[in-house]
Structure formats: C-alpha cells, structure tokens
Design an enzyme around this catalytic site. Structure first.
Site, PDB file in Angstrom:
ATOM      1  N   SER A  16       0.646  -1.171  -0.090  1.00 40.33           N
ATOM      2  CA  SER A  16       0.045   0.126   0.086  1.00 40.33           C
ATOM      3  C   SER A  16       0.971   1.186   0.296  1.00 40.33           C
ATOM      4  O   SER A  16       1.991   0.818   0.587  1.00 40.33           O
ATOM      5  CB  SER A  16      -0.269  -0.036   1.414  1.00 40.33           C
ATOM      6  OG  SER A  16      -1.719   1.145   1.231  1.00 40.33           O
ATOM      7  N   TYR A  35      -2.801  -1.298  10.674  1.00 40.13           N
ATOM      8  CA  TYR A  35      -2.478  -1.593   9.115  1.00 40.13           C
ATOM      9  C   TYR A  35      -1.645  -1.134   8.247  1.00 40.13           C
ATOM     10  O   TYR A  35      -0.619  -1.870   7.736  1.00 40.13           O
ATOM     11  CB  TYR A  35      -3.885  -0.853   8.079  1.00 40.13           C
ATOM     12  CG  TYR A  35      -3.803  -0.837   7.070  1.00 40.13           C
ATOM     13  CD1 TYR A  35      -4.945  -1.940   6.271  1.00 40.13           C
ATOM     14  CD2 TYR A  35      -3.521   0.552   6.229  1.00 40.13           C
ATOM     15  CE1 TYR A  35      -4.363  -2.055   4.886  1.00 40.13           C
ATOM     16  CE2 TYR A  35      -3.654  -0.224   4.159  1.00 40.13           C
ATOM     17  CZ  TYR A  35      -3.706  -1.244   4.076  1.00 40.13           C
ATOM     18  OH  TYR A  35      -4.356  -1.272   2.625  1.00 40.13           O
TER      19      TYR A  35
HETATM   20  C1  BGC Z   1      -6.261   1.315   2.004  1.00 34.05           C
HETATM   21  C2  BGC Z   1      -7.314   2.502   1.576  1.00 34.05           C
HETATM   22  C3  BGC Z   1      -7.146   3.523   1.569  1.00 34.05           C
HETATM   23  C4  BGC Z   1      -5.781   3.901  -0.169  1.00 34.05           C
HETATM   24  C5  BGC Z   1      -5.053   5.340   0.185  1.00 34.05           C
HETATM   25  C6  BGC Z   1      -5.080   2.009   1.465  1.00 34.05           C
HETATM   26  O1  BGC Z   1      -4.136   0.510   1.649  1.00 34.05           O
HETATM   27  O2  BGC Z   1      -6.873   0.421   2.172  1.00 34.05           O
HETATM   28  O3  BGC Z   1      -8.466   2.422   2.612  1.00 34.05           O
HETATM   29  O4  BGC Z   1      -7.873   4.496   0.585  1.00 34.05           O
HETATM   30  O5  BGC Z   1      -4.759   2.942   1.013  1.00 34.05           O
HETATM   31  O6  BGC Z   1      -4.759   5.598   1.463  1.00 34.05           O
END
Ligand code: BGC
Length: 272
Positions: free
Chosen positions: A157, A170
C-alpha cells in the site's frame, strides 16, 4: 474499464491469488486469467463472491477455481498448498493479496484489532510466501514456462511509506510487508525466485467505500491524487501481470507504487 487484450503472457502458469474474491484481488485474478494463467481464487468467508469471480473468468474463456482458507492460520495455508499441488501439480505465481482494515484511534485500539490486522496482512503473507517458495524449490526450473523459478507479488500500500493516523495497525502491517518482501527477495534471488510488491493508492474497492461514498468525501480524497482519478482494480491487475511475466525478469525486491501520484506529497504542489 476494458481489459487489455490477452497476450497470453502467463500461459501454462498456475497462479494463486489470496483474497481473490473481491476488490484488488478479484481484479488481479481476472487480469491474470485473461493472460492465460490458471487461477486459484482464495477466499476466507465470501463463498458466493469467489464463485462469481470464477464464473466470470470461465465465461470469458479462462480457467479458475476457488478455495477457502484463512491465510492467517498455518493449517489452512498448508491445506491450500496441498490442494494446489494435488490439483495442478505445482504453482508458478503467488499474489499475496489478502488484507483487512480494522480502524480505530490509537488510544482506543484494542489488542484484538491490532493482532487481527497483523495476523492477516503480515503473518498471512509470511505463511503463503514460505509455502510458495518451498513449492518452487521442490518443483525446480521450468524454463519453457518462465525464466524465474517462481514469482511472488506482495500487495502492499502507499501506507508502507505514508504514516496513517487512525490506522496504525494497518500502516504497521504494510511497513512490515516492505521489509518482509525485500528480505525474502534478497535471500531467494540466488534461487531465481523474484519477489516484489505493488503499493496501490486509493483503489475503488469495498475496503475504502466509507472514504469515498459521498461527493464531498470523494472530492476530499481526490485532493490526495494528482492524477485526478480514483484507481480501479484493473489498474493493479495490469501491474501484477507485468510483475508475474518474464517482461519483468530483471525486477526483484522492489515496490511499484500504482497510486496516481499519491506518494508525490501533493500538499506541497502550491505550498511549503
Ligand atoms: C487502503 C485504502 C486507502 C488507500 C489510500 C489503502 O491501502 O486500504 O483504504 O484508501 O490505501 O489511503
């Protein structure tokens, strides 16, 4: 968004997509199947959604099956890899995609919220990558199918580098994936196993629906994306196909940011 016409870049390859029943995972599964891969659509709970992805792939002339396993549980992962070996003989591509969010302010975050996100997003990637690497080594080279012994793609991410208040579990899991991926890549490159990450930005999937389901929220989200649109699962599917194909044979240990410029610090464009 129309799928890229098939070039069969993944012909004769077996690809396991964890969390392939929805969102980015479903996009990757469809894109890989369109390139000739036989796809295993893993899911934890969404039996019907997984079946729908398999049907869509079959209707388009591709090969797919679904398989239930919780990637955070070692027994489930071992059972899934036994299934893949028994049914298809081996594996060539793992897409470590399963991921969840359980958001909370830091001071309110429970141990359960912390642990579950780490278990699925990080430990799940460790367990599946370990089993995939073991299978690649057991099987040995098949140069007529692919130059590499095997390919692992970790779904990371932008939050492997962008801190994220209210989401520390996360962001921590994604930061961990970055060094998991690089350390595995360093260790396994001599075996000709290529391991890379894709770091998506905001992609239109169920995980971030609440951040973009009103016009105001969508407008606010778009201020973070210089390229001016929210991504689609197929944007990520196309990158995954390239990373799994021999076109990227010299690429290992890197994160590809597919984020419409989210990591370009857009707040500094007319400021600072
Ligand atoms: C998350 C999303 C988010 C994106 C940008 C991703 O890794 O799961 O919820 O919109 O990152 O912030």
């Amino acid at each position: 968004m129309p799928a890229t016409p098939s070039a069969n870049r993944l012909q004769n390859q077996i690809a396991l997509i964890t969390g392939g029943s929805s969102g980015i995972g479903a996009g990757v599964a469809k894109a890989m199947a369109a390139e000739g891969a036989t796809v295993i659509v893993n899911f934890a709970h969404s039996t019907d959604e997984a079946a729908a992805v398999v049907k869509e792939i079959a209707d388009a002339g591709g090969q797919a099956v679904s398989f239930q396993a919780d990637v955070s549980k070692e027994d489930d992962v071992l059972r899934m890899f036994d299934f893949v070996r028994e049914k298809f003989g081996t594996l060539h591509i793992l897409v470590n995609n399963s991921g969840i969010q359980m958001d909370a302010k830091f001071v309110d975050m429970t141990l359960e919220q912390w642990q579950r996100v780490i278990d699925v997003n990080l430990t799940g990637q460790f367990l599946c990558a370990r089993e995939a690497a073991r299978e690649f080594l057991r099987r040995g080279p098949q140069p007529e199918i692919s130059s590499a012994l095997g390919k692992i793609i970790c779904m990371s991410s932008v939050h492997e580098v962008i801190p994220w208040a209210g989401h520390v579990n996360y962001a921590t899991s994604k930061g961990g994936i970055m060094l998991l991926m690089k350390s595995m890549a360093q260790e396994l490159a001599p075996e000709k196993i290529r391991i890379n990450s894709i770091a998506p930005g905001a992609i239109a999937t169920p995980i971030n629906l609440t951040a973009r389901d009103t016009p105001e929220e969508e407008k606010s989200l778009l201020t973070l994306i210089p390229y001016g649109r929210i991504g689609q699962p197929l944007d990520i599917g196309k990158v995954a196909v390239w990373l799994a194909s021999d076109e990227s044979d010299y690429v290992t240990g890197t994160s590809i940011f597919a984020d419409g410029g989210m990591t370009l610090y857009p707040g500094f464009a007319d400021n600072g």
